[in-house]
Design a protein around this motif. Structure first.
Motif, mmCIF file in Angstrom:
data_model
loop_
_atom_site.group_PDB
_atom_site.id
_atom_site.type_symbol
_atom_site.label_atom_id
_atom_site.label_comp_id
_atom_site.label_asym_id
_atom_site.label_seq_id
_atom_site.Cartn_x
_atom_site.Cartn_y
_atom_site.Cartn_z
ATOM 1 N N ALA A 47 0.857 -1.186 0.000
ATOM 2 C CA ALA A 47 0.000 0.000 0.000
ATOM 3 C C ALA A 47 0.892 1.234 0.000
ATOM 4 O O ALA A 47 2.047 1.183 0.419
ATOM 5 C CB ALA A 47 -0.937 0.009 1.208
ATOM 6 N N GLY A 48 0.327 2.345 -0.492
ATOM 7 C CA GLY A 48 1.096 3.587 -0.533
ATOM 8 C C GLY A 48 0.188 4.796 -0.481
ATOM 9 O O GLY A 48 -1.009 4.711 -0.800
ATOM 10 N N PHE A 49 0.767 5.921 -0.064
ATOM 11 C CA PHE A 49 0.034 7.188 -0.040
ATOM 12 C C PHE A 49 0.842 8.229 -0.787
ATOM 13 O O PHE A 49 2.028 8.439 -0.501
ATOM 14 C CB PHE A 49 -0.213 7.666 1.391
ATOM 15 C CG PHE A 49 -1.075 8.902 1.465
ATOM 16 C CD1 PHE A 49 -2.450 8.799 1.529
ATOM 17 C CD2 PHE A 49 -0.507 10.171 1.449
ATOM 18 C CE1 PHE A 49 -3.251 9.931 1.583
ATOM 19 C CE2 PHE A 49 -1.292 11.311 1.496
ATOM 20 C CZ PHE A 49 -2.680 11.187 1.558
ATOM 21 N N ALA A 50 0.191 8.902 -1.755
ATOM 22 C CA ALA A 50 0.817 9.983 -2.513
ATOM 23 C C ALA A 50 0.208 11.296 -2.065
ATOM 24 O O ALA A 50 -1.006 11.488 -2.152
ATOM 25 C CB ALA A 50 0.605 9.791 -4.014
ATOM 26 N N GLU A 51 1.064 12.183 -1.561
ATOM 27 C CA GLU A 51 0.612 13.523 -1.192
ATOM 28 C C GLU A 51 0.694 14.431 -2.406
ATOM 29 O O GLU A 51 1.678 14.389 -3.143
ATOM 30 C CB GLU A 51 1.494 14.074 -0.060
ATOM 31 C CG GLU A 51 1.106 15.467 0.389
ATOM 32 C CD GLU A 51 2.051 15.991 1.455
ATOM 33 O OE1 GLU A 51 1.781 15.732 2.639
ATOM 34 O OE2 GLU A 51 3.055 16.651 1.093
ATOM 35 N N TYR A 52 -0.333 15.269 -2.614
ATOM 36 C CA TYR A 52 -0.395 16.114 -3.798
ATOM 37 C C TYR A 52 -0.106 17.567 -3.471
ATOM 38 O O TYR A 52 -0.690 18.142 -2.560
ATOM 39 C CB TYR A 52 -1.789 16.041 -4.445
ATOM 40 C CG TYR A 52 -2.142 14.714 -5.056
ATOM 41 C CD1 TYR A 52 -1.162 13.767 -5.343
ATOM 42 C CD2 TYR A 52 -3.460 14.398 -5.341
ATOM 43 C CE1 TYR A 52 -1.497 12.552 -5.895
ATOM 44 C CE2 TYR A 52 -3.799 13.178 -5.901
ATOM 45 C CZ TYR A 52 -2.813 12.252 -6.173
ATOM 46 O OH TYR A 52 -3.138 11.057 -6.726
ATOM 47 N N ALA A 53 0.807 18.140 -4.224
ATOM 48 C CA ALA A 53 0.929 19.585 -4.337
ATOM 49 C C ALA A 53 0.127 19.981 -5.581
ATOM 50 O O ALA A 53 -0.349 19.113 -6.318
ATOM 51 C CB ALA A 53 2.394 19.986 -4.467
ATOM 52 N N PRO A 54 -0.043 21.283 -5.842
ATOM 53 C CA PRO A 54 -0.851 21.658 -7.007
ATOM 54 C C PRO A 54 -0.337 21.112 -8.336
ATOM 55 O O PRO A 54 -1.123 20.886 -9.248
ATOM 56 C CB PRO A 54 -0.795 23.195 -6.984
ATOM 57 C CG PRO A 54 -0.635 23.531 -5.554
ATOM 58 C CD PRO A 54 0.267 22.463 -4.996
ATOM 59 N N ASP A 55 0.968 20.879 -8.466
ATOM 60 C CA ASP A 55 1.496 20.498 -9.771
ATOM 61 C C ASP A 55 2.024 19.073 -9.853
ATOM 62 O O ASP A 55 2.326 18.591 -10.932
ATOM 63 C CB ASP A 55 2.614 21.466 -10.189
ATOM 64 C CG ASP A 55 3.726 21.536 -9.156
ATOM 65 O OD1 ASP A 55 3.519 21.063 -8.018
ATOM 66 O OD2 ASP A 55 4.797 22.061 -9.486
ATOM 67 N N HIS A 56 2.161 18.365 -8.716
ATOM 68 C CA HIS A 56 2.664 16.995 -8.773
ATOM 69 C C HIS A 56 2.355 16.303 -7.452
ATOM 70 O O HIS A 56 1.840 16.913 -6.522
ATOM 71 C CB HIS A 56 4.179 16.968 -9.040
ATOM 72 C CG HIS A 56 5.005 17.475 -7.905
ATOM 73 N ND1 HIS A 56 5.268 18.815 -7.713
ATOM 74 C CD2 HIS A 56 5.612 16.824 -6.877
ATOM 75 C CE1 HIS A 56 6.016 18.966 -6.638
ATOM 76 N NE2 HIS A 56 6.224 17.784 -6.104
#
Length: 398
Positions: A47-56
């Motif tokens: 499992a994984g979690f991707a944190e989002y900034a506005p551009d990536h």
């Protein structure tokens, strides 16, 4: 995969998360707990979690077969999650960014859920399943949505999250100041080596003997040439937004580049680096060979700064289907889980380092991430089992 989620594990896990929050914990350690609970409850391979900034986005927490992807920059994937809160993606149906994270195992499906704070998608939670696991059902979707909601509440509390600064904050930074800082730091590595060997020649000329003097002169010549190339590249390729240029990329022998980089380390640091497992035969990496010396020097210096004098720093390398990797592991004070991403921020420095012998402005790891990511690789830190820290760099295969 079981027909239904493990609700007993889900209940125990949520109680443990509440206990951690009530005891004052927050941020990345609790988020990692949620990711681990998602894998355990749904019976996934990872499992994984991707944190989002506005551009990536960036993968900031992962377990199981996804663990190697911690620190990887990815494109924002929330467009596929706009219509529904969860989405099942067959990994062989598209060239999916998250599919490239998986290290080993016959993984075929990814179940993703968006993590929201109000109307803003701040990240996405993903669980991977193998070919023989079957497809997750409605209960699996509901549990992942529940856990993504818990992650959203962590972000709403804003205690230690988001891990990274927003794009608006980044744009407010002075681009020219960034260029000056990165340039001066990148220049410092060859200058330090040249000065060290010059001092050795001055103070120990007679005791070195012909072979020792020749070795020192060779290293000084090599580093002086590197310094000249670096100055030309930095001064000619700098742009107004603070970006710096890169040497031409292409296939290169990673193991040979690492051995050369170790040989060119300052003498005291070189004695501490142990080549633990550096295969003689590896596929070619694809990237900037000249950057390996800078990357290794910064990571080794960071390990030296946070570990006891004379302790060993182990260097090893390996390969999988997508990437080549190398790792530097020390037996120092270790890195706290909530600091594994902050360590790459510009000017940030952890407490406890030996600043008397290793002064710095908190730019080394920031520079390493810049160098690695412009080669389409990624770098991460993690606590080492038994104490200490492991730094891992992954580069694409040629």
């Amino acid at each position: 995969m079981p027909d239904r989620p493990d609700y007993s594990a889900l209940t125990r896990g949520q109680i443990a998360i509440l206990d951690r929050i009530n005891s004052g914990e927050a941020g990345l350690p609790v988020l990692q707990h949620i990711v681990r609970l998602a894998q355990e409850t749904l019976g996934g391979r990872g499992a994984g979690f991707a944190e989002y900034a506005p551009d990536h986005g960036r993968i900031i927490a992962a377990t199981g077969v996804c663990r190697a992807a911690i620190g990887r920059r990815v494109e924002r994937a929330d467009g596929r999650l706009r219509d529904g809160r969860t989405l099942l993606i067959p990994l062989d149906s598209l060239n999916d960014e998250f599919a490239k994270q998986v290290e080993g195992g016959d993984v075929r499906h990814m179940l993703g859920a968006r993590c929201e704070v109000g109307e803003t998608i701040v990240g996405s939670l993903h669980v991977y399943f193998g070919a023989g696991d079957g497809e997750p059902g409605p209960d699996h979707h509901a549990v992942l949505e529940l856990l993504a909601g818990q992650a959203g509440r962590l972000y709403a509390a804003r205690e230690g999250l988001p891990v990274h600064t927003s794009a608006d904050q980044a744009r407010r930074q002075d681009g020219r100041d960034l260029w000056v800082a990165v340039t001066s730091h990148e220049l410092r590595t060859p200058v330090t080596v040249i000065k060290g060997y010059a001092d050795t020649l001055t103070n120990h000329w007679e005791s070195l003997g012909d072979a020792g003097r020749q070795e020192a002169v060779n290293v000084i010549g090599t580093r002086a040439g590197e310094l000249a190339r670096l100055v030309d590249r930095l001064l000619s390729a700098a742009t107004e937004d603070g970006e710096i240029g890169a040497s031409p990329i292409g296939p290169f022998d990673l193991a040979e580049a690492l051995r050369t980089a170790v040989d060119e380390l300052p003498a005291e640091l070189r004695r501490r680096v142990k080549l633990d497992n550096l295969p003689g035969e590896m596929p070619k990496a694809y990237g900037d060979r000249d950057s390996i010396a800078t990357i290794l020097t910064e990571l080794a210096t960071n390990a030296e700064k946070h570990s006891p004098a004379e302790s060993v720093v182990e260097l090893c390398a390996g390969v999988d289907e997508e990437t080549l990797r190398f790792r530097l592991s020390d037996r120092g004070v270790g890195i706290r889980p909530e600091h594994v991403e902050r360590a790459f921020e510009r000017y940030w420095q952890a407490e406890g380092g030996d600043r008397r012998h290793h002064p710095g402005a908190g730019l080394g790891l920031y520079l390493v991430r810049r160098l690695v990511e412009r080669q389409h690789g990624w770098v991460s830190l993690r606590p080492r089992e038994g104490g200490g820290t492991t730094a891992e760099v992954r580069l694409p295969r040629a």
